[in-house]
Design an enzyme around this catalytic site. Structure first.
Site, PDB file in Angstrom:
ATOM      1  N   HIS A  54     -25.507 -32.205 -48.770  1.00  0.00           N
ATOM      2  CA  HIS A  54     -25.070 -32.247 -49.889  1.00  0.00           C
ATOM      3  C   HIS A  54     -25.014 -31.121 -50.710  1.00  0.00           C
ATOM      4  O   HIS A  54     -25.348 -30.315 -51.412  1.00  0.00           O
ATOM      5  CB  HIS A  54     -25.804 -33.746 -50.980  1.00  0.00           C
ATOM      6  N   GLU A  56     -25.690 -30.365 -54.479  1.00  0.00           N
ATOM      7  CA  GLU A  56     -27.150 -30.530 -54.890  1.00  0.00           C
ATOM      8  C   GLU A  56     -27.226 -29.315 -54.410  1.00  0.00           C
ATOM      9  O   GLU A  56     -28.032 -28.695 -55.119  1.00  0.00           O
ATOM     10  CB  GLU A  56     -27.065 -31.694 -55.630  1.00  0.00           C
ATOM     11  N   THR A 168      14.407 -43.461 -39.443  1.00  0.00           N
ATOM     12  CA  THR A 168      13.015 -42.176 -39.100  1.00  0.00           C
ATOM     13  C   THR A 168      13.187 -41.801 -36.681  1.00  0.00           C
ATOM     14  O   THR A 168      13.106 -40.945 -36.633  1.00  0.00           O
ATOM     15  CB  THR A 168      11.865 -43.403 -38.593  1.00  0.00           C
ATOM     16  N   ALA A 169      14.302 -42.385 -36.741  1.00  0.00           N
ATOM     17  CA  ALA A 169      14.976 -42.116 -35.087  1.00  0.00           C
ATOM     18  C   ALA A 169      16.516 -42.391 -35.013  1.00  0.00           C
ATOM     19  O   ALA A 169      16.937 -43.173 -35.870  1.00  0.00           O
ATOM     20  CB  ALA A 169      14.409 -42.239 -33.994  1.00  0.00           C
ATOM     21  N   ARG A 191      -2.966 -35.641 -41.723  1.00  0.00           N
ATOM     22  CA  ARG A 191      -3.353 -36.084 -41.071  1.00  0.00           C
ATOM     23  C   ARG A 191      -5.542 -35.722 -41.205  1.00  0.00           C
ATOM     24  O   ARG A 191      -6.375 -36.388 -41.060  1.00  0.00           O
ATOM     25  CB  ARG A 191      -3.263 -35.707 -40.059  1.00  0.00           C
ATOM     26  N   THR A 203       4.651 -46.892 -30.154  1.00  0.00           N
ATOM     27  CA  THR A 203       4.567 -45.417 -30.133  1.00  0.00           C
ATOM     28  C   THR A 203       4.227 -44.787 -29.651  1.00  0.00           C
ATOM     29  O   THR A 203       4.940 -43.805 -28.579  1.00  0.00           O
ATOM     30  CB  THR A 203       4.142 -44.933 -31.590  1.00  0.00           C
ATOM     31  N   LEU A 211      -1.366 -37.140 -31.785  1.00  0.00           N
ATOM     32  CA  LEU A 211      -1.358 -37.313 -32.967  1.00  0.00           C
ATOM     33  C   LEU A 211      -2.725 -36.830 -33.428  1.00  0.00           C
ATOM     34  O   LEU A 211      -3.343 -36.851 -34.345  1.00  0.00           O
ATOM     35  CB  LEU A 211      -1.724 -38.836 -33.369  1.00  0.00           C
ATOM     36  N   GLY A 300       5.592 -46.963 -35.601  1.00  0.00           N
ATOM     37  CA  GLY A 300       6.722 -47.352 -35.479  1.00  0.00           C
ATOM     38  C   GLY A 300       7.489 -48.599 -36.345  1.00  0.00           C
ATOM     39  O   GLY A 300       6.134 -48.894 -37.236  1.00  0.00           O
ATOM     40  N   LEU A 303       5.321 -51.786 -36.140  1.00  0.00           N
ATOM     41  CA  LEU A 303       3.772 -52.130 -36.926  1.00  0.00           C
ATOM     42  C   LEU A 303       3.897 -52.305 -38.293  1.00  0.00           C
ATOM     43  O   LEU A 303       3.215 -52.235 -39.340  1.00  0.00           O
ATOM     44  CB  LEU A 303       2.481 -51.740 -36.319  1.00  0.00           C
TER      45      LEU A 303
END
Length: 370
Positions: A54, A56, A168-169, A191, A203, A211, A300, A303
């Site tokens: 971590h 510290e 979107t399309a 992402r 999709t 993805l 899409g 969803l």
């Protein structure tokens, strides 16, 4: 002698925490700076991968490597030092053992295993504790971690790339590419910071996407989450990637399909809801139990609409291209609303130009109050 203001060192610690943006999941992004009373920096560090040191401990190691003693020093840390034995030992004990005299922490840790206990153990060891400044910045940097610990669900961010008129399309499904290369690279950076990327079976069947993160450097790939109510995922889909976790959430049992998908490396989870659809709220709770802090949605309009209708989206990441498409596919399918008062209220939290495209980050009003 004029000493730097307290928040100068906290800002340095926050900058270190930001450097761990893509690295620490599911742990929080934390930075630490250790100084003398006169303001000399002795050591600094940021939290590493889960299971590694971590912030510290990294700062203590850095001070040792520089040949500095930290006895009597002050540690500025962006989150309450942990007090429990997890993948690593308690950081509050490490600070006490090193002889730290004072700890300035930006904010308390929301983890029920820690909350306040780190500060209590530091004070019990004779260490002075100050809380703040930098709390708002640290919380924002770790909003997914806070969400998982407090709400028991991830922070859900929905990414949308659209024309100026919100398409979107095209009607025929063609969407490559509405936005420019700079916008697409920026989308990959978002992402990369997420614990997992969520999409739907529509999709997958239409685009066969990976993805994954390809357009920016990243030390890890986020897990992939797929909503596939009837287990229709092709066994040769591009989303099957070695060493990358894939969770498929389904509603309709099919033992043969489930076995075949699991043989390809997927983890199939049955969470049936109404109308043979996946219970999306239960899915988020399950993902939180699997240590998902930030969930990045690229799906899409169906969803997307279901998630919005259920009130499960916290934030929208929208890229708008300077072009008009006219008739085409929209961002999300929900409604119809009967009154404008039923519209989902948003706050614009940031805007930026990426090449010719406009990026808007918009947060559901009041969603970050927890």
């Amino acid at each position: 002698m004029t000493l730097p203001p307290t928040n100068t060192f906290m800002q340095q610690a926050l900058a270190l925490a930001t450097q761990s943006l893509l690295l620490t999941s599911p742990n929080p992004r934390v930075g630490c700076v250790i100084t003398t009373a006169a303001g000399q920096v002795l050591g600094q560090g940021a939290t590493q991968r889960a299971g590694e040191a971590h912030a510290e401990v990294m700062a203590l190691r850095d001070a040792t490597a520089r040949g500095h003693s930290v006895v009597g020093a002050t540690a500025y840390v962006t989150l309450e030092p942990c007090s429990h034995q997890g993948r690593t030992g308690p950081c509050c004990d490490a600070l006490a053992a090193a002889g730290i005299k004072k700890v300035v922490a930006a904010i308390g840790d929301p983890n029920p295993l820690v909350t306040g206990n780190g500060f209590t153990r530091l004070r019990a060891a004779g260490i002075e504790v100050e809380i703040g400044p930098g709390g708002a910045e640290s919380r924002e940097l770790n909003l997914g971690f806070f969400s998982r610990m407090v709400r028991k669900t991830p922070w859900v961010r929905m990414k949308l790339a659209a024309s100026l008129d919100g398409k979107t399309a095209l009607d025929n499904g063609v969407s490559q590419w509405i936005t420019s290369p700079p916008a697409r690279a920026d989308g990959h950076a978002w992402r990369a910071r997420a614990c997992a990327v969520l999409t739907g079976i529509g999709t997958v069947l239409a685009d066969n996407p990976k993805l994954d993160v390809r357009l920016v450097d990243t030390p890890r790939q986020p897990a992939l989450v797929l909503v596939d109510s009837r287990l229709e995922t092709p066994l040769d889909a591009a989303l099957f990637t070695p060493a990358r976790a894939l969770y498929i959430y389904a509603a309709v049992p099919d033992e043969a399909r489930q076995a075949a998908l699991q043989a390809r490396g997927a983890r199939v989870v049955l969470l049936p809801g109404p109308n043979d659809k996946v219970d999306l709220a239960a899915m988020l709770r399950d993902l939180a139990r699997r240590e998902v802090n930030e969930l990045h949605v690229e799906a899409g309009e169906k969803l997307n609409g279901s998630l919005i209708r259920a009130g499960l989206v916290d934030e929208f990441l929208v890229y708008l291209a300077p072009k008009l498409i006219g008739q085409g596919r929209g961002m999300a399918h929900f409604g119809p609303l009967q009154d404008l008062a039923q519209a989902l209220p948003l706050d614009f939290t940031s805007t930026a130009m990426l090449g010719p495209d406009l990026r808007i980050v918009a947060r559901v009003c009041g969603r970050d109050v927890f």
